[in-house]
Design a protein around this motif. Structure first.
Motif, PDB file in Angstrom:
ATOM      1  N   LEU B  41       0.839  -1.210   0.000  1.00 64.10           N
ATOM      2  CA  LEU B  41       0.000   0.000   0.000  1.00 64.10           C
ATOM      3  C   LEU B  41       0.871   1.255   0.000  1.00 64.10           C
ATOM      4  N   VAL B  42       1.944   1.234   0.799  1.00 62.70           N
ATOM      5  CA  VAL B  42       2.836   2.398   0.838  1.00 62.70           C
ATOM      6  C   VAL B  42       3.480   2.600  -0.538  1.00 62.70           C
ATOM      7  N   SER B  43       3.836   1.480  -1.171  1.00 61.44           N
ATOM      8  CA  SER B  43       4.543   1.586  -2.460  1.00 61.44           C
ATOM      9  C   SER B  43       3.702   2.271  -3.528  1.00 61.44           C
ATOM     10  N   LEU B  44       2.392   2.265  -3.341  1.00 61.23           N
ATOM     11  CA  LEU B  44       1.505   2.906  -4.322  1.00 61.23           C
ATOM     12  C   LEU B  44       1.815   4.401  -4.443  1.00 61.23           C
ATOM     13  N   PHE B  45       2.332   4.958  -3.354  1.00 61.56           N
ATOM     14  CA  PHE B  45       2.581   6.406  -3.357  1.00 61.56           C
ATOM     15  C   PHE B  45       4.011   6.745  -3.784  1.00 61.56           C
ATOM     16  N   LEU B  46       4.780   5.737  -4.072  1.00 61.45           N
ATOM     17  CA  LEU B  46       6.207   5.975  -4.341  1.00 61.45           C
ATOM     18  C   LEU B  46       6.558   5.573  -5.774  1.00 61.45           C
ATOM     19  N   PRO B  47       7.632   6.177  -6.303  1.00 60.57           N
ATOM     20  CA  PRO B  47       8.029   5.838  -7.674  1.00 60.57           C
ATOM     21  C   PRO B  47       8.551   4.404  -7.770  1.00 60.57           C
ATOM     22  N   TYR B  48       8.218   3.753  -8.871  1.00 63.35           N
ATOM     23  CA  TYR B  48       8.641   2.370  -9.087  1.00 63.35           C
ATOM     24  C   TYR B  48       9.910   2.282  -9.908  1.00 63.35           C
ATOM     25  N   TRP B  49      10.130   3.328 -10.697  1.00 59.26           N
ATOM     26  CA  TRP B  49      11.241   3.188 -11.663  1.00 59.26           C
ATOM     27  C   TRP B  49      11.694   4.568 -12.112  1.00 59.26           C
ATOM     28  N   HIS B  50      13.014   4.685 -12.288  1.00 57.64           N
ATOM     29  CA  HIS B  50      13.582   5.943 -12.776  1.00 57.64           C
ATOM     30  C   HIS B  50      14.471   5.678 -13.981  1.00 57.64           C
ATOM     31  N   MET B  51      14.479   6.639 -14.885  1.00 58.24           N
ATOM     32  CA  MET B  51      15.502   6.599 -15.920  1.00 58.24           C
ATOM     33  C   MET B  51      16.049   8.023 -16.069  1.00 58.24           C
ATOM     34  N   ASP B  52      17.379   8.115 -16.059  1.00 54.54           N
ATOM     35  CA  ASP B  52      18.036   9.395 -16.352  1.00 54.54           C
ATOM     36  C   ASP B  52      18.591   9.307 -17.761  1.00 54.54           C
ATOM     37  N   GLN B  70       1.231   6.481 -13.129  1.00 52.81           N
ATOM     38  CA  GLN B  70       1.585   7.630 -13.960  1.00 52.81           C
ATOM     39  C   GLN B  70       3.055   7.646 -14.334  1.00 52.81           C
ATOM     40  N   LEU B  71       3.312   8.426 -15.421  1.00 56.73           N
ATOM     41  CA  LEU B  71       4.670   8.598 -15.898  1.00 56.73           C
ATOM     42  C   LEU B  71       4.994  10.073 -15.718  1.00 56.73           C
ATOM     43  N   GLY B  72       6.056  10.356 -14.970  1.00 59.28           N
ATOM     44  CA  GLY B  72       6.388  11.758 -14.722  1.00 59.28           C
ATOM     45  C   GLY B  72       7.785  12.097 -15.189  1.00 59.28           C
ATOM     46  N   GLY B  73       8.192  13.336 -14.920  1.00 62.61           N
ATOM     47  CA  GLY B  73       9.521  13.806 -15.339  1.00 62.61           C
ATOM     48  C   GLY B  73       9.417  14.593 -16.625  1.00 62.61           C
ATOM     49  N   ASP B  74      10.493  14.539 -17.406  1.00 59.47           N
ATOM     50  CA  ASP B  74      10.564  15.373 -18.610  1.00 59.47           C
ATOM     51  C   ASP B  74       9.910  14.682 -19.806  1.00 59.47           C
ATOM     52  N   VAL B  75       8.668  14.241 -19.617  1.00 58.06           N
ATOM     53  CA  VAL B  75       8.012  13.449 -20.668  1.00 58.06           C
ATOM     54  C   VAL B  75       7.875  14.253 -21.957  1.00 58.06           C
ATOM     55  N   ALA B  76       7.448  15.526 -21.811  1.00 55.73           N
ATOM     56  CA  ALA B  76       7.226  16.325 -23.022  1.00 55.73           C
ATOM     57  C   ALA B  76       8.531  16.539 -23.773  1.00 55.73           C
ATOM     58  N   GLU B  77       9.596  16.830 -23.022  1.00 57.16           N
ATOM     59  CA  GLU B  77      10.894  17.066 -23.659  1.00 57.16           C
ATOM     60  C   GLU B  77      11.382  15.780 -24.341  1.00 57.16           C
ATOM     61  N   ILE B  78      11.228  14.647 -23.671  1.00 58.21           N
ATOM     62  CA  ILE B  78      11.685  13.379 -24.245  1.00 58.21           C
ATOM     63  C   ILE B  78      10.843  13.033 -25.471  1.00 58.21           C
ATOM     64  N   ASP B  79       9.546  13.267 -25.369  1.00 60.71           N
ATOM     65  CA  ASP B  79       8.684  13.063 -26.549  1.00 60.71           C
ATOM     66  C   ASP B  79       9.146  13.938 -27.701  1.00 60.71           C
ATOM     67  N   GLY B  80       9.475  15.196 -27.366  1.00 56.97           N
ATOM     68  CA  GLY B  80       9.944  16.123 -28.398  1.00 56.97           C
ATOM     69  C   GLY B  80      11.175  15.588 -29.097  1.00 56.97           C
TER      70      GLY B  80
END
Lengths: 660, 222
Positions: B41-52, B70-80
């Motif tokens: 339950l706690v993990s639901l609030f925490l990030p599962y994976w990161h990529m730099d 959800q997917l967060g971070g620089d999604v728009a920039e990476i999509d660009g």
């Protein structure tokens, strides 16, 4: 090394050289021998290496201080880092500037507000920048700058370093005593310079005394709106003495404005008719007048409505000013230039260009003289003249051609010496005296500078708490300092290290300025500034500093015709504009809105249309609107004028204007 | 005596007296299941994976962060940037998983809740899905990344210099001037700890109840 070194110097040099060694990276197999060898090959002394160690700023290292310098006749403001003395950018203010799109699609409205007497003014002569202050400290939020040639004031927002407002003084056509701010930026002060009839209307010079006017304008700054509020601003009429530099009082002198003047002789020139030229006529008297203006009281008088509307602007007439006791003068050495208020506000330092002294007035004595009416007389207009000896604190002989004074944190003051081409360090007295080893009110040292120094700037040196550390000498001439790029030579900004005491204040860097002749500059600690690197949201209008509801957004790009008007809603992103084809008919009015939808730092797109004289700089998130009549038929490839990406050249489109 | 199906699934009951005599033995499986439920339950609030994504012109790196929903971070920039190589928008990836992820996790937690009442081997079936969460997450991520990386638009501007690729789901990879570095988020680590805890729960469960099940069977046959 050719220099005999003192022991302290030697240690400092060793430390500096060791630092260079560390910075160079011993891992790469470099050693002090390599530094020695490179220095020998280039003929560098130990002092040079030490200066290099104090100023050299490797890639990625940021500067500790930021200079906001007037851009002189460029009409702009220059932003420079200290100690690297690298030019970071210029800020377009009074002059169109294509890189920023200023006057080529954006800023036209603001530039137009600076029209003088119905004429376009497309340059400026910027002299004195003023960073906004809170309790006498730079707060790093706003910057003001005057234009001497047309008596205008620009307001720059230090969130995005862009000009938000230009106002034209309706009363006069030249200003020099500004811009200076009151301790909480209540007012931005603009003192006039060459006397003219109100509004610069025509009057023969023979009517100089009757028709020509001096003035000081107090522009009310509305911090919330980030604009000067003309409806809450006012001016005070002054005798036509050619008011010069001014400074706002603080702490002990809070509520006062101090302002020099240089033509109390009321000379009217006319060399061609055998009259003494201005240069002689206006410097005949041994003294001119330091104006002492009580702006707190003036504000009350203005609020009480004791003003006349002149050119639609409220003016406290000289007569009223005298009745209300707003204005006093006191003699000052002739042809003065700088008037500078000491950090605690207790002393006012004046330099007369033609007198080798700096003259220090005591605020306590001034207040006493005003209260006890210790006057040595009245001038022609009835302005009471405070007795010079009763307000004088000290005079220090510093050298030839003293111009401007700045203050250190420790009791030293610094004065530029134009004729000596030097910067003088001298000690203050009073409560400052304990900070220095030398006796009070004494010249300590003069460091030669190259050449003809005008203003100087000490880090936060005109605030209530000067930082010291660095002094920049804003030199007018460079003569032999740089490769001569033709007969128009650059000005020379020289950095001095003033951390030492006594005679230790060496020049450590020369920076050529090849864009105009700067005058004053202020130096602020970089961490007091918090500029944006992208606009907060996509669709941001920098003019209103808010989201523009009409800003084009992704998926809403379109071209709409409404009668004879064609509205373009365009977005830009690496590496395309959308739409890429815009076709209109000759004679159509075109309203072109464009948003840079990027969110990456530095992902700026330009937008330029040939023939139509359009070039925009669209920073990430920025939206802009340009309007023009498509009066020339043809095929016009528009493109992104900032190299934005690997497909930058492909970031273009066609604007097609069908002939009638 | 014939036991009902429900009884056989729930397994043998333990008397209050027996429980208090061996509180550790009978309490441990339930306690471990509780720990796992909390972790998940706690993990639901925490990030599962990161990529730099490291590249010279991005000194602060570009980042991607995946939560369960959800997917967060620089999604728009990476999509660009991805549009140059013809990759579809990241927003289109794992839409279904992201929309049901949280509910699915809650369902699995509810199954664990049930599992603590089941004293038979059926408990394994209720626990196993939760054990597999980290593996399923990484597998799903890998499948999406290969799907996106291997299906580039051949008409894209950089299609001749960037060939289809699959960035490693954990660890480093290289695409063009970018170096990718992927590592598990705290959420995924908690879910993995939960998996280990769940295996331990099953072990203690077996130790506590298997003897009872065997005894009951013997009694039934005897």
């Amino acid at each position: 090394m050719q220099f005999p070194l003192t022991s302290a110097r030697r240690h400092a040099t060793a430390a500096a050289v060791a630092m260079v060694g560390v910075l160079c990276g011993q891992a790469a197999g470099q050693s002090m021998n390599d530094v020695q060898k490179a220095a020998t090959e280039r003929g560098l002394s130990t002092a040079d290496l030490l200066a290099a160690a104090k100023t050299y700023t490797p890639s990625g290292m940021k500067d500790e201080y930021i200079i906001f310098s007037s851009g002189g006749h460029s009409g702009q403001v220059f932003v420079i880092g200290v100690p690297s003395m690298r030019l970071l950018r210029s800020i377009a203010v009074f002059t169109p500037e294509p890189w920023q799109g200023w006057g080529y699609g954006v800023g036209e409205e603001i530039l137009a507000a600076g029209m003088s007497m119905g004429k376009e003014n497309l340059w400026g002569d910027t002299h004195h920048p003023a960073i906004s202050e809170t309790e006498g400290e730079y707060d790093g939020e706003w910057l003001f700058i005057n234009d001497k040639i047309n008596a205008r004031v620009g307001v720059i927002d230090l969130r995005d370093f862009e000009t938000k407002q230009i106002i034209k003084n309706p009363l006069t056509v030249s200003d020099h005593g500004g811009t200076f701010v009151t301790p909480n930026t209540e007012y931005v002060i603009e003192g006039g310079q060459y006397a003219v009839p109100w509004g610069s209307e025509y009057a023969p010079i023979s009517e100089y005394k009757e028709k020509y006017k001096g003035s000081v304008t107090l522009w009310k700054f509305d911090r919330k709106k980030g604009r000067i509020d003309e409806s809450r601003s006012f001016a005070i009429e002054l005798p036509p003495y050619w008011q010069d530099l001014s400074d706002a009082g603080k702490l002990a002198s809070d509520g006062y404005i101090f302002m020099n003047s240089l033509n109390t002789e009321l000379a009217t020139g006319g060399i061609e008719s055998g009259n003494p030229p201005f240069e002689a006529g206006a410097s005949r008297n041994a003294t001119d007048f330091l104006h002492i203006i009580d702006w707190h009281k003036a504000e009350e008088v203005y609020k009480a409505g004791k003003v006349e509307q002149i050119k639609g602007f409220p003016v406290i007439m000289l007569e009223t000013a005298l009745e209300e006791g707003l204005l006093h003068v006191t003699p000052e050495p002739r042809s003065p230039h700088g008037v500078d208020v000491a950090p605690k506000g207790d002393f006012i330092v004046v330099s007369g260009k033609l007198d080798p002294h700096v003259t220090i007035y005591s605020m306590a004595k001034i207040k006493k003289a005003i209260a006890s009416k210790t006057f040595s007389g009245h001038d022609e207009w009835g302005v009471p003249i405070l007795d010079f000896d009763s307000v004088l604190e000290a005079q220090v002989e510093v050298g030839l051609g003293p111009l401007h004074t700045q203050f250190g944190p420790d009791g030293y003051a610094y004065t530029s010496l134009f004729l000596d081409s030097a910067v003088a360090r001298w000690t203050m007295g009073g409560s400052y005296g304990k900070g220095t080893p030398e006796p009070d009110w004494t010249l300590v040292h003069k460091t030669p500078v190259q050449y003809n120094v005008g203003h100087i700037g000490v880090a936060e040196g005109d605030t209530v708490s000067p930082d010291g550390k660095y002094l920049v000498s804003f030199n007018k001439w460079s003569v032999d300092r740089f490769f001569p790029p033709g007969p128009l030579l650059p000005q020379n900004f020289q950095l001095l290290d003033i951390t030492g005491k006594g005679t230790d204040m060496p020049v450590i860097y020369d920076m050529p300025i090849g864009f105009g002749e700067p005058h004053y500059a202020q130096i602020i600690k970089a961490d007091k500034l918090d500029p944006w690197t992208i606009y907060p949201e996509v669709g941001w209008d920098p003019h209103t500093m808010s989201l523009d509801p009409m800003a084009p957004k992704p998926k809403m790009e379109r071209v709409e015709r409404k009668g004879d008007t064609v509205e373009v809603y365009m977005t830009s992103v690496r590496s395309h504009f959308n739409p890429e084809h815009v076709t209109v008919k000759q004679g159509d009015k075109v309203v072109w809105r464009i948003t840079n939808i990027e969110r990456a730092v530095d992902a700026v797109h330009g937008f330029s249309i040939p023939v139509y004289n359009v070039n925009l700089s669209l920073e990430p998130g920025e939206t802009a609107k340009i309007e023009f009549v498509a009066d020339t038929a043809g095929t016009f490839p528009f493109y992104c004028s900032e190299f934005c990406s690997a497909l930058h050249l492909e970031m273009m489109g066609y604007f097609m204007v069908e002939p009638e | 005596m014939k036991t009902s199906i429900v009884d056989s699934i729930l397994g043998p009951r333990v008397s209050q007296k027996e429980q208090s005599r061996h509180s550790l033995r009978y309490g441990m499986p339930g306690f471990l299941l509780l720990v796992a439920r909390v972790l998940l339950l706690v993990s639901l609030f925490l990030p599962y994976w990161h990529m730099d994504l490291h590249a010279p012109q991005y000194p602060d790196n570009l980042t991607l962060t995946a939560h369960i929903n959800q997917l967060g971070g620089d999604v728009a920039e990476i999509d660009g940037l991805n549009h140059y190589i013809g990759m579809r928008s990241l927003k289109e990836a794992a839409q279904f998983e992201r929309s049901v992820g949280v509910y699915a996790m809650i369902l699995l937690v509810v199954l664990l809740e049930f599992a603590s009442y089941v004293h038979s081997r059926w408990a394994v079936l209720l626990v196993l899905p939760a054990v597999l969460i980290p593996a399923v997450f990484l597998l799903d991520l890998h499948l999406w990344m290969s799907h996106f990386g291997m299906n580039l638009d051949p008409g894209a501007p950089l299609s001749n210099s960037i060939k289809p690729f699959v960035p490693p789901v954990l660890g480093t990879g290289v695409i063009g001037q970018f170096k990718t570095v992927a590592w598990p988020g705290v959420g995924l680590i908690l879910a993995s700890v939960a998996s280990v805890v769940l295996l331990a729960a099953l072990f203690t469960h077996r130790r506590a109840y298997l003897p009872l099940v065997r005894a009951a069977r013997k009694k039934a046959s005897g």
